[in-house]
Design a protein around this motif. Sequence first.
Motif, mmCIF file in Angstrom:
data_model
loop_
_atom_site.group_PDB
_atom_site.id
_atom_site.type_symbol
_atom_site.label_atom_id
_atom_site.label_comp_id
_atom_site.label_asym_id
_atom_site.label_seq_id
_atom_site.Cartn_x
_atom_site.Cartn_y
_atom_site.Cartn_z
ATOM 1 N N THR A 61 0.837 -1.198 0.000
ATOM 2 C CA THR A 61 0.000 0.000 0.000
ATOM 3 C C THR A 61 0.871 1.247 0.000
ATOM 4 O O THR A 61 1.534 1.549 0.985
ATOM 5 N N ASN A 64 -3.731 4.553 1.132
ATOM 6 C CA ASN A 64 -4.866 3.829 1.714
ATOM 7 C C ASN A 64 -4.475 2.649 2.600
ATOM 8 O O ASN A 64 -5.296 1.757 2.843
ATOM 9 N N GLY A 65 -3.246 2.664 3.091
ATOM 10 C CA GLY A 65 -2.832 1.599 3.989
ATOM 11 C C GLY A 65 -3.736 1.447 5.200
ATOM 12 O O GLY A 65 -4.126 0.329 5.555
ATOM 13 N N ILE A 75 -0.808 -6.858 4.680
ATOM 14 C CA ILE A 75 0.111 -5.904 4.055
ATOM 15 C C ILE A 75 1.549 -6.358 4.262
ATOM 16 O O ILE A 75 1.947 -6.690 5.378
ATOM 17 N N ILE A 115 -1.642 -0.951 -4.131
ATOM 18 C CA ILE A 115 -2.609 0.143 -4.074
ATOM 19 C C ILE A 115 -1.828 1.454 -4.099
ATOM 20 O O ILE A 115 -0.897 1.647 -3.306
#
Length: 308
Positions: A61, A64-65, A75, A115
Amino acid sequence: MKKALTSAFMLCLFLLLGACGHQETSGKKEAKQQPEQPKMVTYQSETGPVEVPAHPKRIVTLTNGPNVIALGGNIVGIDQWTAMNPLFQEKVKGIKVVSEDNIEPIVQLKPDLIIASPTTKNLDKLKKIAPTVVYTWGKLDYLSQQIEIGKLLNKEKEAREWVDHFKKQAEEAGNAIKEKIGPNATVSVIETGQKELYVFGNNWARGTELLYQTMKLNMPEKVKEKALGPGYYALSVEVLPEFAGDYIILSKYSQGDLSFMNTQIWKNLPAVKNGRVLELNTNAITYSDPITMEYLLKEFKTFFLGNS
């Protein structure tokens, strides 16, 4: 002699068939040992359809983590700003910090989903590493954004459940706050910069979405005029009284210039004189994800209503 030859032939044939059978069985075992390819689905992103894993297991990410963290996404690489955020310290332990400026560490993580944002550097290279989905900040409201992340991670049900629950809580709190402070009372969200101050509209994190969109509290007219469209507005201490509301949420940046707090202009603001200023750590409130929003909801309820 003929019988002996026949027996020998049958023995050879038996051994040959046995060997073939063993090879076929071994081949089947080897085939089973091959890793299964992840099931892919089509996600309708803001830039068009993207083939992504139905159940991503190694997510990087760059944006938007926190939204992904809130949904329990796995993640393996995260941006430095999320890693530095005090609200996520425990949740990001062991996760490698990565950057759009250097994609080699991202390659080494072998992500199955990335992302990012449309302005992320090396976006074309990232798309060659793994399916890459981009989100534009502010294109969706904060609740819809969480639902979109839910769709991407095959966790839409969980995302919608959180949205419904949180929205109900926030609206109830907003009604209670307006009842206590009055329907016309105004709230400003101001942040300390290195040389100047900033005031925010209704979609620039720092709790603005919660205060103005969901709780439906009022912002001063001058803030509406200058900050509502662009999202934020830089101002000097001299004009601060024009932008200060009856209540102030002060986002204090650790490296910001706080000297304005010693000026008579600041000290004479009605919100300051009446003890109606809530000071928050900027590093903790620059996102609009569920974890941040739940933290802010608690802080706002305590500030406005005295609830713990």
